[in-house]
Design a protein around this motif. Structure first.
Motif, mmCIF file in Angstrom:
data_model
loop_
_atom_site.group_PDB
_atom_site.id
_atom_site.type_symbol
_atom_site.label_atom_id
_atom_site.label_comp_id
_atom_site.label_asym_id
_atom_site.label_seq_id
_atom_site.Cartn_x
_atom_site.Cartn_y
_atom_site.Cartn_z
ATOM 1 N N GLN A 1 2.719 1.573 -3.417
ATOM 2 C CA GLN A 1 1.870 2.074 -4.494
ATOM 3 C C GLN A 1 1.605 3.564 -4.341
ATOM 4 O O GLN A 1 1.661 4.331 -5.308
ATOM 5 N N GLU B 1 -7.444 0.583 -4.636
ATOM 6 C CA GLU B 1 -8.297 0.679 -5.807
ATOM 7 C C GLU B 1 -8.571 2.125 -6.167
ATOM 8 O O GLU B 1 -8.880 2.937 -5.295
ATOM 9 N N SER B 2 -8.436 2.455 -7.430
ATOM 10 C CA SER B 2 -8.756 3.798 -7.891
ATOM 11 C C SER B 2 -10.223 3.855 -8.274
ATOM 12 O O SER B 2 -10.778 2.901 -8.816
ATOM 13 N N TYR C 1 0.835 -1.200 0.000
ATOM 14 C CA TYR C 1 0.000 0.000 0.000
ATOM 15 C C TYR C 1 0.873 1.254 0.000
ATOM 16 O O TYR C 1 0.630 2.202 -0.758
ATOM 17 N N THR D 1 -1.826 0.721 -10.511
ATOM 18 C CA THR D 1 -2.138 -0.662 -10.179
ATOM 19 C C THR D 1 -1.543 -1.015 -8.815
ATOM 20 O O THR D 1 -0.460 -0.554 -8.448
ATOM 21 N N ARG E 1 -13.041 5.120 -10.628
ATOM 22 C CA ARG E 1 -13.101 5.596 -12.018
ATOM 23 C C ARG E 1 -14.505 6.091 -12.341
ATOM 24 O O ARG E 1 -15.469 5.671 -11.769
#
Length: 250
Positions: A236, A247-248, A233, A243, A250
């Motif tokens: 990223q 989670e992005s 985490y 990725t 959208r």
């Protein structure tokens, strides 16, 4: 100086803080990172008593955080705050913005003394005395941020909170603000908590970093270890990868 144990806060079905444990040592600069909506601002508001936790303990300098009653004003006197949007009062000249706390409350100063302190703090953040009698609307964004910083340190607080201190600033001005924060926190020996998405700010002002995700502190450690942690985490987030486990939307 600041200790949180098992702090929880929900707003209806939205469980924002789900058992936050965090310790900030006296004189330390702690930066809290994490995505938008993860509860960073709520965490600061819980410490200040602007939001009441549903569970858990918050202690400041070994004593329970005072959220109400006779000791509330003395409790808040220990804090300074630089708000994300500056939060200056449009109807007040700059010096009165800086001296806002000095002109009110139990520790009220004479007007001339408050003005002199305000001008001294403006100079400390690189603004000339002539700025004192201008109004916020007459200042650039970077100058407004400096005024906000001068106000945060005007009463010589023991603890300073910085809420996204470089938001809306160009890279050069952001660097100036980061340098000022680092210098001033060190100079006055304050304990600092900062929330930010700006990794340049993190690297410039942090002694330690904590990542808030999923309502808990996933990782905390010295700034020197941030790039070395195997936590996926943190990895990223600090590298801005699309990725990964975060989670992005959208």
């Amino acid at each position: 100086m600041i200790e949180l144990r098992g702090v929880r806060k929900s707003f209806g079905p939205n469980h924002v803080l789900q058992g936050v444990d965090l310790t900030v040592a006296r004189g330390q600069s702690m930066v809290i990172i994490g995505g938008s909506g993860t509860g960073k601002s709520v965490l600061l508001k819980c410490v200040l008593g602007l939001v009441t936790p549903d569970a858990g303990q918050i202690r400041v300098d070994g004593q329970p955080a005072t959220t109400k009653g006779a000791g509330r004003e003395a409790f808040l006197d220990r804090f300074g705050m630089l708000f994300q949007g500056g939060a200056l009062f449009d109807s007040l000249p700059v010096w009165q913005n800086v001296a806002f706390r000095l002109l009110r409350g139990q520790k009220k100063r004479p007007r001339d003394e408050a003005r002199a302190i305000a001008i001294e703090k403006l100079r400390r953040v690189g603004l000339k005395e002539q700025v004192a009698d201008l109004f916020p609307a007459e200042l650039s964004g970077g100058m407004q941020k400096r005024v906000g910083l001068a106000r945060a340190i005007a009463a010589e607080p023991e603890i300073i909170f910085f809420d996204e201190p470089t938001t809306g600033l160009d890279p050069i001005m952001a660097g100036v603000i980061n340098d000022l924060i680092r210098e001033i926190v060190t100079e006055i020996g304050a304990t600092a908590m900062t929330i930010t998405h700006d990794m340049t700010s993190v690297r410039a002002i942090a002694d330690r970093v904590a990542m808030l995700h999923g309502g808990v502190i996933r990782w905390t450690g010295p700034i020197a270890e941030m790039d070395l942690t195997p936590d996926p985490y943190v990895d990223q987030f600090i590298h801005g990868r699309a990725t990964g486990p975060i989670e992005s939307v959208r």
